[in-house]
Enzyme design. Sequence first.
Site, PDB file in Angstrom:
ATOM      1  CG  HIS A 165      -1.937   1.122   1.170  1.00 61.94           C
ATOM      2  ND1 HIS A 165      -3.236   0.919   0.770  1.00 61.94           N
ATOM      3  CD2 HIS A 165      -1.844   2.443   1.439  1.00 61.94           C
ATOM      4  CE1 HIS A 165      -3.895   2.065   0.804  1.00 61.94           C
ATOM      5  NE2 HIS A 165      -3.066   3.011   1.205  1.00 61.94           N
ATOM      6  CG  HIS A 186      -1.122   6.966  -1.824  1.00 60.27           C
ATOM      7  ND1 HIS A 186      -2.327   7.123  -2.489  1.00 60.27           N
ATOM      8  CD2 HIS A 186      -1.404   6.261  -0.707  1.00 60.27           C
ATOM      9  CE1 HIS A 186      -3.295   6.555  -1.783  1.00 60.27           C
ATOM     10  NE2 HIS A 186      -2.746   6.015  -0.693  1.00 60.27           N
ATOM     11  CD  GLN A 189      -6.933  10.758  -2.474  1.00 58.41           C
ATOM     12  OE1 GLN A 189      -5.774  10.379  -2.580  1.00 58.41           O
ATOM     13  NE2 GLN A 189      -7.649  10.559  -1.394  1.00 58.41           N
ATOM     14  CG  HIS A 211      -7.601   4.112   0.402  1.00 62.87           C
ATOM     15  ND1 HIS A 211      -7.104   3.609  -0.778  1.00 62.87           N
ATOM     16  CD2 HIS A 211      -6.649   4.945   0.898  1.00 62.87           C
ATOM     17  CE1 HIS A 211      -5.895   4.112  -0.980  1.00 62.87           C
ATOM     18  NE2 HIS A 211      -5.590   4.922   0.024  1.00 62.87           N
ATOM     19  CD  GLU A 243      -6.642   6.727   5.573  1.00 60.35           C
ATOM     20  OE1 GLU A 243      -5.547   7.184   5.931  1.00 60.35           O
ATOM     21  OE2 GLU A 243      -6.985   6.668   4.379  1.00 60.35           O
ATOM     22  CG  ASP A 279      -0.766   5.317   3.339  1.00 64.03           C
ATOM     23  OD1 ASP A 279      -1.046   5.409   2.137  1.00 64.03           O
ATOM     24  OD2 ASP A 279      -1.509   5.729   4.231  1.00 64.03           O
TER      25      ASP A 279
END
Length: 430
Positions: free
Chosen positions: A57, A59, A152, A210, A213, A309
């Site tokens: 995971h 970005h 996103q 996701h 969160e 992350d």
Amino acid sequence: MLDLLVKGGRLAGSRQAADIAIKDGRIADIAPVIEAPAARVIDATGRLVSPPFADPHFHMDATLSLGLPRLNRSGTLLEGIALWGELKPLLTVEAVMERALRYCDLAAAQGLLAIRSHVDVCDDRLTASHALIEVRKRVKPYIDLQLVAFPQDGLYRSPNAEANLLRALDLGLDVVGGIPHFERTMEDGARSVRRLCEIAAERGLPVDLHCDESDDPLSRHVETLAAEAIRLGLRERVVGSHCTSMHSMDNYYASKLIPLIAESGIHVIPNPLINITLQGRSDTYPRRRGLTRVAELRAAGVNVALGQDCVMDPWYSLGSADMLEVAHMGVHAVPMTSREAIAWAFESVTLNGARAMGLPDPSLRKGGPASMVVLQARDPIEAVRLKATRLAVIRHGKVIAETPARQTTLSLAGRPSSIDPAAYAPAAED
């Protein structure tokens, strides 16, 4: 002649030294002693030799963008998302590629040879998608890079998100992503989970969402994700990332949810560095730690793998592509300090991460892939404790990175003249 011979290393779970013979990108043999000519010999005496690290995971489109166009002053998830929204229109393919390739250099040096990156598709230009497809091609010889089509700003919250997601998948992104807790309503969030899973099923792709969160115990989209994994037969192709709302759920509901997750076969990816930083921001005291229920998920048989992350981006100003740092934080934040649990934390950033990504088994075995890391530690527990130096990183039988051993010279009367941190303390194994 062998291409490479790693001498005297220690494999996880074994007290005995072993030599590893490598030929044509595969492990030709593992034995206590191998006497054979080799083009190169690495002395790994007493050092842990492990599978490469895997980060399920990340970005990469945002990595190393810290301070562009400004800093996240509150340190919250929502300001990070807002800041990223300010940066997106300024992105260029060249800038995203340059930062991503620099990050991949750092990852390779740390023995991190498998990364799953979420790629924001809520940009009609699909700038990050084009950039990271090219990066994936360039790093293929040394990093397995998977790309997740990630809306996103929400599949339904962002006007063109679904069309852009489908376009990104057509371009060649590997995984269907989503963020149901960022939709305008819980109902829209659940609807987005169903739609995204249907897209994955139709295209024969994995799905990685996701999920929850949030500090809100009523954010329960992982329940829908698990149910859809069962309904559509997706099972082990599904990942629920973060799942931090579980830290706030009452125990009765968690006792119902965790068996459902286990039944579904989905993987769960906590991200300790980020979760403990972003969650609990509205708390005074007592303040929640922000991690999902790692111990309970493990006990139920769920594959849990820890992720990095973010590194130096709108959400997190720290990080270094070091999966041992991730494991180290996980040990503290869960907390899980038994020997068994610390050894598991090492597995969570090697074997478990690869499994969550659907990659072939990376374990070191005769006939298996000759990709491995030689660490300045004697065993997995010590590797986590010390965040051990990567002495050598090997990919398909070739050494791609080397770092000198950490060694301190002392000038203290009556004390040793030098310290190797990995041989100074008592052995971690019982």
